[in-house]
Design an enzyme around this catalytic site. Structure first.
Site, short mmCIF file in Angstrom:
data_model
loop_
_atom_site.label_atom_id
_atom_site.label_comp_id
_atom_site.label_asym_id
_atom_site.label_seq_id
_atom_site.Cartn_x
_atom_site.Cartn_y
_atom_site.Cartn_z
N GLY A 71 3.80 4.53 9.64
CA GLY A 71 4.33 5.87 9.84
C GLY A 71 3.26 6.92 10.07
N THR A 72 2.14 6.82 9.36
CA THR A 72 1.10 7.83 9.50
C THR A 72 0.52 7.83 10.91
OG1 THR A 72 0.49 7.81 7.16
CG2 THR A 72 -1.19 8.55 8.71
N ASN A 76 11.04 12.36 1.96
CA ASN A 76 10.62 11.21 1.17
C ASN A 76 10.58 11.48 -0.33
OD1 ASN A 76 8.28 12.84 2.25
ND2 ASN A 76 7.21 11.68 0.66
N GLN A 81 11.68 7.48 6.00
CA GLN A 81 12.61 7.17 4.92
C GLN A 81 14.02 6.93 5.42
OE1 GLN A 81 12.12 6.43 1.83
NE2 GLN A 81 9.93 6.89 1.79
N SER A 127 8.46 3.08 9.81
CA SER A 127 7.49 2.18 9.19
C SER A 127 8.17 0.97 8.60
CB SER A 127 6.72 2.93 8.10
OG SER A 127 5.74 2.11 7.51
N HIS A 159 7.20 -1.06 6.04
CA HIS A 159 7.13 -1.34 4.60
C HIS A 159 8.11 -0.53 3.77
CE1 HIS A 159 4.73 2.02 2.66
NE2 HIS A 159 4.55 2.30 3.94
N THR A 183 -5.68 -5.17 20.62
CA THR A 183 -4.89 -6.39 20.46
C THR A 183 -3.75 -6.18 19.47
OG1 THR A 183 -6.83 -7.75 20.91
CG2 THR A 183 -4.98 -8.82 19.78
N CYS A 210 1.18 9.07 -1.41
CA CYS A 210 -0.11 9.52 -0.88
C CYS A 210 -0.81 10.49 -1.82
CB CYS A 210 0.08 10.18 0.49
SG CYS A 210 0.75 9.06 1.73
#
Length: 387
Positions: free
Chosen positions: A72-73, A152, A180, A200, A202, A238, A327
């Site tokens: 996401g970042t 979030n 989120q 994202s 995760h 890659t 974070c």
């Protein structure tokens, strides 16, 4: 009591199905570089292209509008900085809010240092912005509007579709951080009327280090790095095939279980609050004024109970929660989201924690958490009163 993990907004455990899908890219079964023209490379390319179609379908996009990122970042940075740089000839004004994730706020701060002007809209006690506020802030030289979908820390949802509809007649590119929201809601980029969307893996039981940016066709975005031809040159290098396949697997599980998860998370959140009430716990929901919230997040203030000792005592009791964004949570800094909602001096800034529910949680865990909270908050209040 077994350990209880209620910090799924920070990260989620990788599902077994996701892990199994990724294994061939580590054990030598699928070893090719997707950019190679030999059979090993072509096999991996086919799988990545399939993953791209899967992700695109999940948000109603075209497959060539999906750019795979490391999460996401990176997706937020590519969307915001990439749009600002590509469109600066049309203006240098950007609109956002003061309750965004730091992946958005920090890149905006850097752009300000480079001569861009950012209007940060206030969110107020309901935690959301209004379409009217965005419209009022718009200028002829506004080139980007970036507003998160679901917060979030609080789970509060902004009226993205309404804002997107209003922006259709303006030059500004519209980006939303949906990291989120995408984990639990059905999102359609055409209905939301957006140009860019970040997500994202995760947050939905996929691997860390995987995500994507939706870039609507013909949207002008500059790359952050330079190298090969991968990802339409917007994210050269890659491809991390294992992470991309893990993302696809998590998305497929999300699609198959989304309605069930949504209803289950709502049930568990309601159960947590009802059990707190039954235990006579003195608390206040920080989303009390919001019209719409995400089903898996609830941010609660426990009056008279400082966040730091509360988190420590819960951890000792085996309950993992947080004070907000992962974070910044480790530093115990006051939540900038709650400051934006309530002001710098409000007690809730120093007495709030976030509970975020996930697929591994059970009803018994939620009951045990509420019972533990009743004991821990009473203990901390008692200690503070005897000082």
């Amino acid at each position: 009591m077994h350990d209880i993990y209620l910090d799924h907004a920070a990260t989620t455990p990788v599902r077994e199905e996701v892990f199994e899908a990724m294994k061939p890219y580590f054990d030598g079964t699928k070893i090719g570089n997707a950019s190679s023209i030999h059979r090993y490379g072509r096999k991996v390319r086919v799988e990545i292209d399939k993953a791209r179609r899967t992700v695109a379908k999940s948000i109603g996009a075209r497959h060539d509008e999906i750019i795979f990122t490391s999460g996401g970042t990176e997706a937020d940075n590519l969307a915001i900085r990439g749009t600002a740089v590509a469109n600066r000839a049309n203006g240098r004004h950007i609109i956002s809010t003061n309750a965004e994730h730091h992946a958005v706020l920090h890149v905006l701060e850097q752009l300000e240092r480079e001569g861009f002007e950012v209007t940060y809209l206030p969110v107020g006690v309901d935690g959301a912005v209004t379409t009217k506020e965005v419209e009022t802030a718009l200028r002829d030289d506004t080139i980007l509007v970036t507003i998160m979908h679901g917060n979030n820390e609080t789970g509060i949802v902004n009226p993205i579709a309404e804002i997107g509809e209003m922006l259709l007649t303006h030059q500004a590119v519209f980006h939303t951080d949906a990291v989120q929201s995408y984990a639990v809601l059905g999102l359609n980029v055409e209905q939301l009327r957006i140009n860019l969307l970040s997500a994202s893996a995760h947050k939905l039981n996929g691997p860390k280090g995987a995500g994507f940016l939706y870039v609507k066709n013909l949207t002008n975005v500059s790359p952050l790095s330079y190298g090969g031809e991968q990802e339409k040159k917007l994210r050269p290098g890659t491809e991390n095939a294992a992470a991309i396949i893990g993302l696809e697997s998590a998305v497929l599980l999300r699609e198959a279980e989304r309605t069930e998860r949504y209803e289950r998370y709502l049930t568990l959140k309601k159960m947590l609050l009802e059990r707190l009430d039954a235990n006579g716990v003195n608390y206040e929901r920080n989303d009390f004024a919001a019209d719409v919230t995400l089903p898996h997040i609830v941010n609660i203030s426990f009056q008279g109970v400082p966040t730091e000792p509360l988190l420590a005592q819960l951890d000792l009791a085996g309950v993992a929660v947080s004070s907000g964004s992962a974070c910044t949570a480790g530093s115990f800094q006051p939540s900038h989201v709650l400051q934006a909602m309530f002001g710098d001096d409000d007690e809730r800034i120093k007495t709030s924690i976030r509970f975020s529910i996930g697929s591994t949680n059970t009803e018994q865990q939620v009951i045990d958490t509420a019972d533990t909270l009743a004991k821990v908050t009473a203990l901390i209040r008692s200690r503070l009163q005897t000082r």
